[in-house]
Design an enzyme around this catalytic site. Structure first.
Site, PDB file in Angstrom:
ATOM      1  N   ASN A 250       0.605  -1.268   0.000  1.00  0.00           N
ATOM      2  CA  ASN A 250       0.038  -0.034   0.015  1.00  0.00           C
ATOM      3  C   ASN A 250       0.834   1.240   0.097  1.00  0.00           C
ATOM      4  OD1 ASN A 250       0.892  -0.400   2.625  1.00  0.00           O
ATOM      5  ND2 ASN A 250      -1.386   0.027   3.542  1.00  0.00           N
TER       6      ASN A 250
ATOM      7  N   GLU B 183       5.314  -3.393  11.768  1.00  0.00           N
ATOM      8  CA  GLU B 183       4.039  -3.075  11.820  1.00  0.00           C
ATOM      9  C   GLU B 183       3.136  -3.957  10.886  1.00  0.00           C
ATOM     10  OE1 GLU B 183       1.145  -0.242   9.921  1.00  0.00           O
ATOM     11  OE2 GLU B 183       3.173   0.455   9.349  1.00  0.00           O
TER      12      GLU B 183
ATOM     13  N   CYS C 213      -3.114   0.517   6.992  1.00  0.00           N
ATOM     14  CA  CYS C 213      -3.300  -0.269   8.379  1.00  0.00           C
ATOM     15  C   CYS C 213      -3.699   0.757   9.400  1.00  0.00           C
ATOM     16  CB  CYS C 213      -1.966  -0.771   8.572  1.00  0.00           C
ATOM     17  SG  CYS C 213      -0.697   0.741   8.605  1.00  0.00           S
TER      18      CYS C 213
HETATM   19  O1  G3H Z   1      -0.851   1.170   5.914  1.00  0.00           O
HETATM   20  C1  G3H Z   1       0.015   1.265   7.061  1.00  0.00           C
HETATM   21  C2  G3H Z   1       0.704   2.704   6.912  1.00  0.00           C
HETATM   22  O2  G3H Z   1       1.512   2.926   7.746  1.00  0.00           O
HETATM   23  C3  G3H Z   1      -0.447   3.801   7.296  1.00  0.00           C
HETATM   24  O3  G3H Z   1       0.091   5.058   6.715  1.00  0.00           O
HETATM   25  O4  G3H Z   1      -1.485   6.618   8.226  1.00  0.00           O
HETATM   26  O5  G3H Z   1      -0.129   7.645   6.390  1.00  0.00           O
HETATM   27  O6  G3H Z   1      -1.910   6.067   5.843  1.00  0.00           O
HETATM   28  P1  G3H Z   1      -0.760   6.501   6.951  1.00  0.00           P
END
Ligand code: G3H
Length: 478
Positions: free
Chosen positions: A158, A253, A287
């Site tokens: 992502n 993570e 996430c």
């Molecule tokens: O998908 C996991 C990422 O660490 C979320 O990052 O809050 O900038 O979308 P974000």
């Protein structure tokens, strides 16, 4: 084969001896967009050796020089935002504007790493012995932070660029070398990003990027004796990696089921826009997306109505057209999401919209009156489907949040700051956002998940520290 993107090691682009490639399927067209090399285990062995050798020299390179190169890479990355963003559109169906934002954010992150690194790594500690009982002032202890060695960086689909540089930046400034294993979807964007580091003029072998099938090189990489640290972002695979990895620091993570608790006194317009942004941006494939809404019954009707009105305005379609909702990353992901929807249907959740799917494109869907016996109450769809659970007390909301195996972020909406803080304290998640949707950034904030959501803390400063070890030198006076 000119059609297959090469992998990168020892400062050069190479073709794998396997003669095999891995196709990258465009989520929108569902046909092959690009191909990358399917590297072999022998190639991984070589890459590890290269990374090890390069790291020894890099560790001796002055900190300010390391910072200078990082600043250069950051500038090139930003210059190259258009072609990299195009890959993100084609490989992971990220809406065009968000794809550009990801690259620019990545450039900023790399520059910040350089600045933060020169500050925090430029300092050490000095201790004297006579503060501990029985000691004279005869020992001076000097401590400093030194690199770990070779960092294995595994980012998810992502954010193939941003979550790669969030590992690469801290690793490099701290004097480490890197072996990057990008996700299959997003591998070409990652290779382009690596090219920016190549153009910046980093020493040969310092950054390496291997592509291939997880079944062939996944475990081989994570269990490789040449790895000194694993920084992984992704799903359940992280739990498997943590069980198999050797005695090396892990930064993980993993998933999330971020809860959004809404009290009766909340600003419902703010909540509705936060839910739509937090739950549906990049089609829920974050996430940190809001993944369960826990709303007090007395304001639930009003809130659901406001959210539905906003969902009706979202554009649905191709990432090239910069639509809000775009196809989810793979067909199997779409099938998984559909499974959760079917389960909720059978158990009689209220469908606020009709369930609609065209290929990998799933239309935004709010499910009201979800109960704890439905899978979607607990599982992470990673898609544009959001469950609403109506609660009769704040305690019920906190209980649901804490009963999850995940503990990444959560959020609480209320005008009463005292209540917000008490609820935030009670939520067992790495971060609690008050009156806003969960999010990782700004990228220097600490970012961590509890329980199955992760190990350790990220964010630029924490990652730099995590990618170093403490070394002491004790001067013994006569
Ligand atoms: O998908 C996991 C990422 O660490 C979320 O990052 O809050 O900038 O979308 P974000």
């Amino acid at each position: 084969d000119g059609d297959v993107f090469k992998y990168y090691t020892d400062g050069a682009w190479k073709t794998s001896s396997s003669g095999k490639s891995v196709p990258i399927i465009n989520p929108t067209t569902r046909s092959t967009q690009y191909k990358v090399q399917a590297c072999t285990q022998e190639e991984v062995n070589k890459v590890m050796e290269t990374a090890k050798t390069a790291q020894k020299l890099w560790a001796k390179t002055p900190l300010w020089k390391r910072a200078e190169l990082l600043h250069k890479a950051a500038a090139i990355l930003k210059e190259q935002k258009a072609p990299i963003a195009e890959c993100l559109v084609k490989e992971i169906a990220k809406p065009a504007k968000d794809a550009v934002t990801e690259v620019v954010r990545s450039g900023d992150l790399v520059s910040y790493c350089a600045e933060e690194g020169v500050r925090i790594l430029g300092e050490g500690k000095f201790l004297v012995s006579d503060s501990f009982p029985g000691n004279e002032r005869s020992k001076y202890c000097l401590t400093s932070k030194i690199p770990l060695g070779v960092i294995l960086a595994i980012p998810p689909f992502n954010y193939p660029v941003n979550l790669a540089v969030s590992k690469i930046g801290p690793a490099l400034i701290a004097g480490n070398s890197l072996v990057l294993k990008p996700p299959t979807q997003g591998a070409v964007a990652a290779l382009h990003m690596v090219h920016c580091f190549h153009l910046a003029g980093f020493p040969k072998g310092l950054i390496n990027c291997v592509t291939g099938r997880g079944s062939e090189i996944g475990d081989f990489l994570t269990m490789h004796p040449g790895v000194d640290c694993i920084s992984f972002t992704g799903g359940d695979t992280g739990i498997a990696i943590s069980k198999k990895a050797g005695m090396v620091p892990l930064q993980m993570e993993l998933g999330g089921k971020d809860a959004c608790i809404i009290l009766e006194d909340a600003d419902l317009d703010l909540v509705a826009s936060s839910i739509v942004k937090g739950g549906f941006s990049y089609s829920g494939q974050r996430c940190t997306a809001i993944k369960v809404v826990l709303v007090m019954e007395s304001v639930a009707d009003a809130l659901v109505e406001k959210v539905n009105a906003k969902l009706a305005k979202l554009t649905v379609g191709a990432p090239e057209d910069d639509c809000d909702i775009t196809p989810v990353v793979t067909e199997s992901s779409a099938n998984f999401i559909e499974g959760l929807v079917t389960d909720a249907k059978q158990k009689e959740a209220t469908f606020c919209q009709e369930y609609k799917r065209e290929g990998n494109l799933i239309y935004p869907l709010l499910l009201d009156n979800v109960r704890p016996d439905m899978r979607i109450a607990w599982e992470e769809p990673f898609g544009p489907v959001l469950p609403v659970i109506r609660i009769n007390s704040v305690e019920e909301g906190i209980h649901h949040c804490n009963a999850s195996n995940f503990g990444l972020q959560g959020c609480v909406f209320t005008r009463d700051i005292n209540k917000a803080i008490l609820i935030g304290d009670a939520m067992e998640t790495g971060t609690v956002q008050i009156n806003s949707a969960p999010a990782r950034g700004p990228d220097h904030f600490p970012f961590q998940g509890f329980k199955d959501s992760g190990i350790g803390s990220q964010g630029i400063t924490n990652s730099i520290n995590m990618m170093t070890k403490t070394k002491s030198m004790v001067i013994n006076l006569p």
